[in-house]
Write a protein that holds these residues in place. Structure first.
Motif, short mmCIF file in Angstrom:
data_model
loop_
_atom_site.label_atom_id
_atom_site.label_comp_id
_atom_site.label_asym_id
_atom_site.label_seq_id
_atom_site.Cartn_x
_atom_site.Cartn_y
_atom_site.Cartn_z
N ASP A 289 1.40 -1.26 0.17
CA ASP A 289 0.06 -0.21 0.19
C ASP A 289 0.45 1.10 -0.35
N ALA A 290 0.60 2.01 -0.62
CA ALA A 290 1.26 3.50 -0.86
C ALA A 290 1.21 4.07 0.18
N ASP A 291 0.98 4.37 1.48
CA ASP A 291 1.72 4.72 2.25
C ASP A 291 1.76 3.92 3.65
N ASP A 292 2.38 2.96 2.94
CA ASP A 292 2.73 2.13 4.29
C ASP A 292 4.15 1.91 3.90
N LEU A 293 4.81 1.02 4.69
CA LEU A 293 6.19 0.50 4.61
C LEU A 293 6.80 -1.16 4.94
N SER A 294 7.15 -1.75 4.36
CA SER A 294 8.22 -2.75 4.36
C SER A 294 9.27 -2.97 5.13
N HIS A 295 9.27 -4.39 6.04
CA HIS A 295 10.94 -4.26 6.47
C HIS A 295 11.79 -4.75 4.91
N PRO A 296 13.24 -3.86 5.41
CA PRO A 296 13.84 -4.30 4.74
C PRO A 296 14.06 -5.77 3.94
N ASP A 297 14.23 -7.17 4.99
CA ASP A 297 13.90 -8.11 4.65
C ASP A 297 12.46 -8.79 4.35
N ARG A 298 11.80 -8.44 4.12
CA ARG A 298 10.51 -8.49 3.72
C ARG A 298 10.61 -9.23 2.69
N PHE A 299 10.41 -9.26 1.68
CA PHE A 299 10.58 -9.99 0.62
C PHE A 299 11.59 -11.61 0.14
N LYS A 300 12.72 -11.39 0.42
CA LYS A 300 13.50 -12.05 1.60
C LYS A 300 12.73 -12.99 1.69
N LYS A 301 12.80 -12.70 2.80
CA LYS A 301 12.04 -13.40 3.91
C LYS A 301 10.50 -14.96 3.30
N GLN A 302 10.09 -13.75 2.21
CA GLN A 302 8.10 -14.41 1.56
C GLN A 302 9.33 -15.07 0.47
N VAL A 303 10.16 -14.77 -0.37
CA VAL A 303 10.78 -15.40 -1.12
C VAL A 303 10.91 -16.73 -0.83
N GLN A 304 12.03 -16.76 0.33
CA GLN A 304 12.76 -18.25 0.98
C GLN A 304 11.43 -19.25 0.99
N PHE A 305 10.44 -18.38 2.14
CA PHE A 305 9.61 -19.45 1.78
C PHE A 305 8.75 -19.94 1.54
N LEU A 306 7.91 -19.67 0.48
CA LEU A 306 8.11 -20.24 -0.65
C LEU A 306 8.88 -20.66 -1.64
N ARG A 307 9.93 -20.78 -1.82
CA ARG A 307 10.79 -22.28 -2.37
C ARG A 307 11.15 -22.73 -1.69
N ASP A 308 11.22 -23.26 0.54
CA ASP A 308 11.41 -24.05 0.53
C ASP A 308 9.83 -24.68 0.72
N HIS A 309 8.23 -24.11 0.68
CA HIS A 309 7.29 -24.83 1.11
C HIS A 309 6.47 -24.53 -0.37
N PRO A 310 6.57 -25.23 -1.85
CA PRO A 310 6.01 -25.48 -2.67
C PRO A 310 4.78 -25.66 -2.29
N GLU A 311 3.95 -25.50 -1.38
CA GLU A 311 2.58 -26.59 -1.68
C GLU A 311 2.00 -25.29 -0.73
N VAL A 312 2.43 -24.28 -0.89
CA VAL A 312 1.67 -22.63 -0.61
C VAL A 312 1.82 -22.22 -1.20
N GLY A 313 0.72 -20.89 -1.90
CA GLY A 313 0.95 -20.83 -2.93
C GLY A 313 1.13 -18.86 -2.45
N LEU A 314 0.22 -18.53 -1.54
CA LEU A 314 0.67 -16.76 -1.11
C LEU A 314 0.61 -17.18 0.25
N VAL A 315 1.61 -16.36 0.97
CA VAL A 315 2.04 -16.05 2.45
C VAL A 315 2.05 -14.18 2.87
N GLY A 316 1.50 -14.67 3.71
CA GLY A 316 1.45 -12.63 4.19
C GLY A 316 2.42 -12.80 5.76
N THR A 317 2.62 -11.18 6.41
CA THR A 317 3.22 -11.53 7.62
C THR A 317 2.73 -10.48 8.44
N ASN A 318 3.43 -10.73 9.60
CA ASN A 318 2.21 -10.39 10.53
C ASN A 318 2.80 -8.74 10.56
#
Length: 240
Positions: free
Chosen positions: A103-132
């Protein structure tokens, strides 16, 4: 013939409507991601404020220096299409193996995408992942409140089956093939487009999950979209 997506690329879709106050810091949080292979797709949904000027000035002053971190594209819509219309346009323009929302008014942690990509690569059965995420009042970033309505594992599907909501839309990353399969958020349910999209994923047999890490920062302010539909007391982050 299926659409060929670029392996490893994260396409970040940023819908922007009258976001002049916050879009610059939003973009800065994206180009500072530790995950290097990204493209940023900003969809200016016919803003009537200075959003277009702020983006253009950012590209001139900062973008040239930081553009090496990823491709930056700006789509300016000739008329306002609404939240789901802008996001869907950005998804159509995406080329990445993964699509993320910001969202255009929010911010992401510098490691957000790294951790989400790694999770999706490690868990091929998961299609979508959010975060706290942590919410903060505009102008007071250090005073944060961590969300307590996010759910994990089997509780997610159970929550949506009961009509609840437990994934913050601004935090999600999903496989681009999901958009190619089921499309983007609906325009039928104004104000709950994000909820419908998650439900549709689940109904199509897509496994969804949340990371417990706080990787997103949700800005509370007087002009945010959710107040139009749910008022000042709506649960933080449920709908932007």
């Amino acid at each position: 013939m299926s659409y060929r997506r670029i392996r490893g690329l994260v396409s970040v879709v940023v819908p922007a409507y009258n976001s002049a106050r916050y879009i610059r810091t939003c973009i800065n949080s994206l180009v500072k991601q530790s995950y290097p292979h990204i493209e940023i797709i900003i969809v200016n949904d016919a803003s009537s404020d200075r959003t277009a000027n702020v983006i253009q000035n950012w590209k001139k002053s900062t973008g040239a220096r930081l553009a090496s971190r990823g491709r930056i594209a700006v789509a300016v819509l000739p008329r306002n299409t609404g939240f789901s219309g802008a996001i869907t346009m950005g998804m159509f323009l995406s080329e990445g193996e993964f699509i993320a929302i910001q969202d255009a008014d929010d911010l992401s942690h510098p490691d957000r995408f790294k951790k989400q990509v790694q999770f999706l690569r490690d868990h091929p059965e998961v299609g979508l992942v959010g975060t706290n995420y942590a919410a903060f009042k505009s102008g007071s970033f250090k005073n944060q409140e961590i969300a307590n309505w996010i759910r994990f594992g089997n509780e997610i599907k159970e929550t949506y089956a009961a009509g609840g909501h437990c994934i913050c839309h601004g935090t999600i990353m999903f496989r681009g093939s999901i958009f190619d399969q089921i499309g983007g958020p609906t325009r039928r349910i104004e104000g709950a487009e994000d909820y419908e999209f998650i439900v549709r994923c689940i109904e199509n047999g897509i496994t969804v999950e949340n990371l417990p890490d706080v990787l997103y920062y949700y800005r509370n302010h007087a002009l945010q979209r959710s107040r139009k539909y749910f008022g000042k007391t709506e649960k933080k982050g449920r709908w932007k």
